[in-house]
Design a protein around this motif. Structure first.
Motif, PDB file in Angstrom:
ATOM      1  N   LEU A 121       0.870  -1.186   0.000  1.00 35.28           N
ATOM      2  CA  LEU A 121       0.000   0.000   0.000  1.00 35.28           C
ATOM      3  C   LEU A 121       0.903   1.232   0.000  1.00 35.28           C
ATOM      4  CD1 LEU A 121      -2.542  -1.276   2.699  1.00 35.28           C
ATOM      5  CD2 LEU A 121      -2.773  -1.408   0.215  1.00 35.28           C
ATOM      6  N   LEU A 122       0.982   1.867  -1.163  1.00 37.67           N
ATOM      7  CA  LEU A 122       1.895   3.004  -1.377  1.00 37.67           C
ATOM      8  C   LEU A 122       1.126   4.291  -1.081  1.00 37.67           C
ATOM      9  CD1 LEU A 122       4.745   3.807  -2.697  1.00 37.67           C
ATOM     10  CD2 LEU A 122       3.493   3.980  -4.838  1.00 37.67           C
ATOM     11  N   THR A 123       1.484   4.975  -0.024  1.00 41.87           N
ATOM     12  CA  THR A 123       0.710   6.171   0.337  1.00 41.87           C
ATOM     13  C   THR A 123       1.174   7.403  -0.444  1.00 41.87           C
ATOM     14  OG1 THR A 123       2.121   6.599   2.229  1.00 41.87           O
ATOM     15  CG2 THR A 123       0.099   5.398   2.660  1.00 41.87           C
ATOM     16  N   ALA A 124       0.219   8.324  -0.629  1.00 43.19           N
ATOM     17  CA  ALA A 124       0.466   9.576  -1.365  1.00 43.19           C
ATOM     18  C   ALA A 124      -0.241  10.685  -0.598  1.00 43.19           C
ATOM     19  CB  ALA A 124      -0.129   9.471  -2.767  1.00 43.19           C
ATOM     20  N   SER A 125       0.394  11.837  -0.480  1.00 42.05           N
ATOM     21  CA  SER A 125      -0.296  12.926   0.231  1.00 42.05           C
ATOM     22  C   SER A 125      -1.424  13.508  -0.620  1.00 42.05           C
ATOM     23  CB  SER A 125       0.693  14.050   0.558  1.00 42.05           C
ATOM     24  OG  SER A 125       1.064  14.685  -0.644  1.00 42.05           O
ATOM     25  N   GLY A 126      -1.286  13.368  -1.955  1.00 36.96           N
ATOM     26  CA  GLY A 126      -2.249  14.001  -2.859  1.00 36.96           C
ATOM     27  C   GLY A 126      -1.777  15.386  -3.301  1.00 36.96           C
TER      28      GLY A 126
ATOM     29  N   PRO B 104      -3.743  12.161   3.232  1.00 39.85           N
ATOM     30  CA  PRO B 104      -3.309  13.561   3.239  1.00 39.85           C
ATOM     31  C   PRO B 104      -2.387  13.956   4.397  1.00 39.85           C
ATOM     32  CG  PRO B 104      -5.693  13.403   2.949  1.00 39.85           C
ATOM     33  CD  PRO B 104      -5.212  12.025   3.250  1.00 39.85           C
ATOM     34  N   GLN B 105      -2.446  13.261   5.522  1.00 45.21           N
ATOM     35  CA  GLN B 105      -1.630  13.687   6.665  1.00 45.21           C
ATOM     36  C   GLN B 105      -0.152  13.314   6.536  1.00 45.21           C
ATOM     37  OE1 GLN B 105      -4.572  11.986   7.052  1.00 45.21           O
ATOM     38  NE2 GLN B 105      -5.914  13.337   8.206  1.00 45.21           N
ATOM     39  N   SER B 106       0.198  12.406   5.621  1.00 44.65           N
ATOM     40  CA  SER B 106       1.587  11.936   5.471  1.00 44.65           C
ATOM     41  C   SER B 106       2.211  11.498   6.802  1.00 44.65           C
ATOM     42  CB  SER B 106       2.488  12.998   4.821  1.00 44.65           C
ATOM     43  OG  SER B 106       2.041  13.338   3.541  1.00 44.65           O
ATOM     44  N   VAL B 107       1.449  10.752   7.573  1.00 47.58           N
ATOM     45  CA  VAL B 107       1.976  10.220   8.842  1.00 47.58           C
ATOM     46  C   VAL B 107       2.375   8.758   8.641  1.00 47.58           C
ATOM     47  CG1 VAL B 107       1.327   9.545  11.190  1.00 47.58           C
ATOM     48  CG2 VAL B 107       0.724  11.816  10.319  1.00 47.58           C
TER      49      VAL B 107
END
Ligand code: NDP
Ligand code: MG
Length: 396
Positions: free
Chosen positions: A180-185, A250-253
């Motif tokens: 699961l590759l996260t992105a801030s957007g 969105p939080q990039s935590v």
């Protein structure tokens, strides 16, 4: 390995480079800046030479090297000033170097990063563009050179931290379903394509969570950064794009996650501060203090997740298409993107024309397989020329 590790910092004057020097500064008993490189930032290099007294400083631009030499104070004489691409490769592969931070921006990082891999260094890879352009050749160089490749990109570092230590390069063999590759957007999350036509470079580089160089900030705003990172993940972890799900957070935590077949999801959390993955790479498999504020979950309070918007932000789709086409296409995607971002930053191309230009260049490209590095370099040059040509024809 020696007790004090010699580090070459490629791209020392940039955002990752300066964060790397900050971690080195905190641990003089463990790390020494052996060589620093830049393109032309003379003032920053002068300050870094004064503080770190490296053996070598490389300015790729010969005039900048000359200027640096002229301004060097007498106590800077311990530092040898060099110039040019060969000098970059030399400091990346020098026999006294233990670790190389690959933090040059863009395609210019490919050859020195490869030199570090071929000579068996621990390569701390921030320069994702080298993997995008020449993934198969880069991974081959790591294997043949017996290098250690540690991902510095925060998402890939998080994935690395969330994988089993014994990971051999096959997700299913370790009970992993997907990454699961996260992105801030980015700064324009939630905007429609129409909203984006008039955005300015100042708005695009103002990332809500991370402080980064201009090029990657624009890539984050277009979502090309996530496209490049998807390709990067496929090469680093030997997986298919279908096994990598982009999750906007969105939080990039949470910096990314690994989902296992028993229902477990392992994540790495932290401040959006690149000193965490940098310190992790330098110290691995140990941990060192990085100067990063500890995470206060009560202050964060909430974590949100949503799917990416590939309609307003077509770059993610283009990156998937480039990877599926294979061969030279990812190098073409990367080069066209560099030309487009550069033109956008100079206010010669609109924000929404960035994906349009890349798509036009990709459409004109006949894919070639990449057994030789020269094929990649030729495709890179072809794509730059093609993008420039299309811009002068004003078809965009
Ligand atoms: P910056 O623009 O801040 O710094 C780039 C560095 O590369 C500078 O030292 C610059 O020198 C040098 N450089 C630029 N052009 C050339 C060239 N043609 N030849 C040799 N050196 C050159 O970039 P970032 O630090 O933001 O990014 C560096 C890399 O790390 C990129 O690949 C990026 O994708 C990746 N990355 C960055 C993150 C971040 O938080 N910033 C996060 C994850 C990955 P000069 O100062 O003289 O121009
Ligand atoms: Mg990243």
């Amino acid at each position: 390995m020696a007790s004090i590790q010699n580090i070459t910092v490629l791209g020392a004057t940039g955002s990752i480079g300066q964060n790397t020097l900050d971690v080195i500064r905190r641990h003089p008993d463990k790390y020494r800046a052996f060589a620093l490189t830049a393109a032309r930032s003379v003032e920053q290099m002068l300050a870094d030479i004064a503080e770190f007294q490296p053996r070598y400083a490389v300015m790729v631009d010969p005039q900048a090297a000359q200027q640096l030499n002229n301004q060097l104070p007498p106590d800077g004489a311990a530092t040898e000033i060099l110039s040019g691409d060969e000098a970059l490769a030399m400091v990346a592969s020098h026999e006294e170097v233990d670790q190389v931070m690959a933090a040059i921006v863009g395609a210019a990082g490919l050859l020195p990063s490869l030199a570090a891999a071929q000579s068996g260094k621990r390569v701390l890879l921030a320069n994702k563009e080298s993997l995008v352009m020449a993934g198969p050749l880069f991974m081959q160089a790591v294997e043949q050179g017996k290098a250690e490749l540690l991902p510095i990109d925060s998402e890939h570092n998080a994935i690395f931290q969330s994988m089993p230590e014994s990971y051999t390069g096959e997700l299913s063999a370790h009970g992993i379903d997907k990454i699961l590759l996260t992105a801030s957007g980015g700064p324009f999350r939630g905007k429609s394509r129409d909203d984006l036509t008039a955005v300015t470079p100042e708005q695009a580089v103002a990332h809500p969570n991370w402080s980064m160089g201009a090029k990657i900030s624009v890539d984050s705003a277009t979502l090309m950064n996530k496209g490049l990172e998807l390709i990067e993940a496929c090469f680093l972890f030997h997986c298919l794009p279908e096994q990598v799900q982009v999750v906007v957070h969105p939080q990039s935590v949470i910096h990314s996650m690994v989902q296992y077949c028993d229902g477990s999801v392992i994540a790495q959390l932290g401040q959006p501060d690149m000193r965490t993955p940098i310190a992790y790479g330098l110290a691995w498999p140990e941990r060192v203090e990085a100067g990063v504020k500890s995470l206060d979950l009560f202050e964060i309070a909430q974590l949100d997740f949503m799917p990416p918007d590939e309609i307003s932000f077509p770059c993610l789709r283009l990156a998937k298409e480039a990877f599926a086409a294979g061969g030279t296409m990812p190098a073409v995607l990367n080069a066209a993107n560099e030309v487009a971002v550069d033109a956008f930053l100079r206010q010669e191309l609109s924000f929404t024309a960035i994906p349009d230009l890349i798509e036009q260049v990709m459409k004109r490209h006949a894919v070639q397989q990449i057994e030789q590095l020269q094929t990649v370099l030729d495709a890179d040059r072809w794509a730059r020329n093609c993008a420039q040509q299309l811009m002068t024809e004003e078809s965009l």
